[in-house]
Design an enzyme around this catalytic site. Sequence first.
Site, short mmCIF file in Angstrom:
data_model
loop_
_atom_site.label_atom_id
_atom_site.label_comp_id
_atom_site.label_asym_id
_atom_site.label_seq_id
_atom_site.Cartn_x
_atom_site.Cartn_y
_atom_site.Cartn_z
CB SER A 229 28.52 26.88 -6.26
OG SER A 229 27.96 25.67 -6.68
N GLY A 230 28.46 27.32 -9.62
CA GLY A 230 29.20 27.22 -10.88
C GLY A 230 29.69 28.58 -11.35
CB CYS B 96 31.66 21.68 -13.44
SG CYS B 96 30.60 23.00 -14.04
NE ARG C 83 37.79 23.40 -19.14
CZ ARG C 83 36.74 24.04 -18.65
NH1 ARG C 83 35.73 24.36 -19.44
NH2 ARG C 83 36.69 24.37 -17.38
CD GLN D 286 25.30 23.91 -16.04
OE1 GLN D 286 25.12 23.51 -17.18
NE2 GLN D 286 26.30 24.71 -15.72
CE LYS E 47 33.12 26.79 -21.52
NZ LYS E 47 33.05 27.47 -20.21
CG HIS F 222 26.26 21.72 -11.88
ND1 HIS F 222 25.95 22.80 -11.11
CD2 HIS F 222 27.24 22.14 -12.75
CE1 HIS F 222 26.70 23.84 -11.48
NE2 HIS F 222 27.49 23.46 -12.47
CB ALA G 73 33.50 28.73 -5.17
CB VAL G 74 37.26 26.07 -7.63
CG1 VAL G 74 38.17 24.91 -7.97
CG2 VAL G 74 35.92 25.91 -8.35
P1 A2P Z 1 40.21 37.45 -5.23
O1 A2P Z 1 39.47 36.82 -4.08
O2 A2P Z 1 41.42 38.20 -4.78
O3 A2P Z 1 39.33 38.22 -6.16
P2 A2P Z 1 35.43 32.60 -7.75
O4 A2P Z 1 35.46 31.75 -8.98
O5 A2P Z 1 34.83 31.91 -6.57
O6 A2P Z 1 34.82 33.94 -8.02
O7 A2P Z 1 36.99 32.86 -7.36
C1 A2P Z 1 37.90 33.42 -8.24
C2 A2P Z 1 39.30 33.35 -7.66
O8 A2P Z 1 40.21 33.87 -8.63
C3 A2P Z 1 39.50 34.18 -6.40
O9 A2P Z 1 40.46 33.57 -5.57
C4 A2P Z 1 40.03 35.48 -6.98
O10 A2P Z 1 40.81 36.21 -6.07
C5 A2P Z 1 40.93 34.95 -8.06
N1 A2P Z 1 41.20 35.96 -9.08
C6 A2P Z 1 40.30 36.62 -9.84
N2 A2P Z 1 40.92 37.48 -10.67
C7 A2P Z 1 42.26 37.35 -10.45
C8 A2P Z 1 43.43 37.94 -10.98
N3 A2P Z 1 43.37 38.85 -11.94
N4 A2P Z 1 44.64 37.54 -10.49
C9 A2P Z 1 44.71 36.61 -9.53
N5 A2P Z 1 43.63 36.01 -8.97
C10 A2P Z 1 42.42 36.37 -9.42
#
Ligand code: A2P
Length: 353
Positions: free
Chosen positions: A160-161, A130, A101, A157, A214, A243, A15-16
């Site tokens: 999407s958080g 956030c 942080r 909140q 936090k 939020h 999402a981010v």
């Molecule tokens: P992926 O799409 O391959 O799982 P969100 O916060 O929206 O759930 O997104 C998390 C982001 O972090 C996604 O891009 C996810 O990739 C990536 N991610 C999660 N775990 C890992 C990991 N172990 N190594 C690299 N990227 C990761």
Amino acid sequence: MSKSYRVAILGATGAVGTELLQLLEERDFPLADLKLLASARSAGSSLCFKGQTLTVEAVSEQSFHGIDIVLASAGGSTSKQWQRSIVEAGAVMIDNSSAFRMDPQVPLVVPEVNPQAIAAHQGIIANPNCTTILMAVAVWPLHQIQPVRRVIVSTYQSASGAGARAMVEVETQARAILQGETPEAEIFPYPLAFNLFPHNSPWNEQGYCQEEMKMVHETRKIFGTDDLRISATCIRVPVLRAHSEAVNLEFDRPFGITEARGILGQAPGVKLIEDWQTSHFPMPMEATGQDDVLVGRIRQDISHPCGLEFWLSGDQVRKGAALNAVQIAELLVDKPVSQGSARVPSLARTSQV
Ligand code: A2P
């Protein structure tokens, strides 16, 4: 000729991450190269940037060679896993996770509040939580005029958080409930559609959850004050994005409403939304996609002569995460930045972490 930079987004499919991609395009960040990194699950998938299709790569030891800036948004464990590789490759990581942080060697930065803190970085700069960012942007301009002594904040909140999959979960739950079916919860502990519950991060012995603490610790670090008293109640609500927060501030002396309105009306990163005739105040639906934190319902606290209340909504994927990170990157590369943000020197670090 202005310089351009090689940037990697770690967590590009999230999402981010997708918001980071959009912001780099919208704000015309000076890019020499853009690398999209995620887990092996997403390797080979594609994302669009400036009309071009970019392929997502699985993050590896080699991913950071030649990179100047890593915008990391793949969770704390992933940031910790790749921290050394990133720093040893000579890149600066702007990390959206909570992993670093509170590390005293890592600047925790909201560009509208403490841009100067960036100068002390040693290869990692942390993006605050956030809810903390949204509150800090609105409270700081008042704190500059009269120090805030105590903050009582309640948050509302959105899903999407908890990431892109959490938004899908709420939509699926809403459809199930409307069809008379039992909603299933996987990301959240309980169904969020047509419901709300306290933030489900771990509790401490005083009954505060991690998200609430936090807000306490991060706000103090960003404001550079140890004695600001803060009590937060964080609630997850069935809103997809953005939020909201009810903020109560206590000062030593009464803070005039007209003065507060004037200050917030001109504060960088803040937009006043206050139409008492039509009861039009900040709403998450209107905050979605906006850079500014929307602030309104500014009023005297009738229970305390030195108290001030207001209400805010802000897009936590944007200002609460991706935009704040891109603004930090802009400060690092000395790109002309918006009014109110100071310039700070460069990608150079004080020493290696
Ligand atoms: P992926 O799409 O391959 O799982 P969100 O916060 O929206 O759930 O997104 C998390 C982001 O972090 C996604 O891009 C996810 O990739 C990536 N991610 C999660 N775990 C890992 C990991 N172990 N190594 C690299 N990227 C990761």
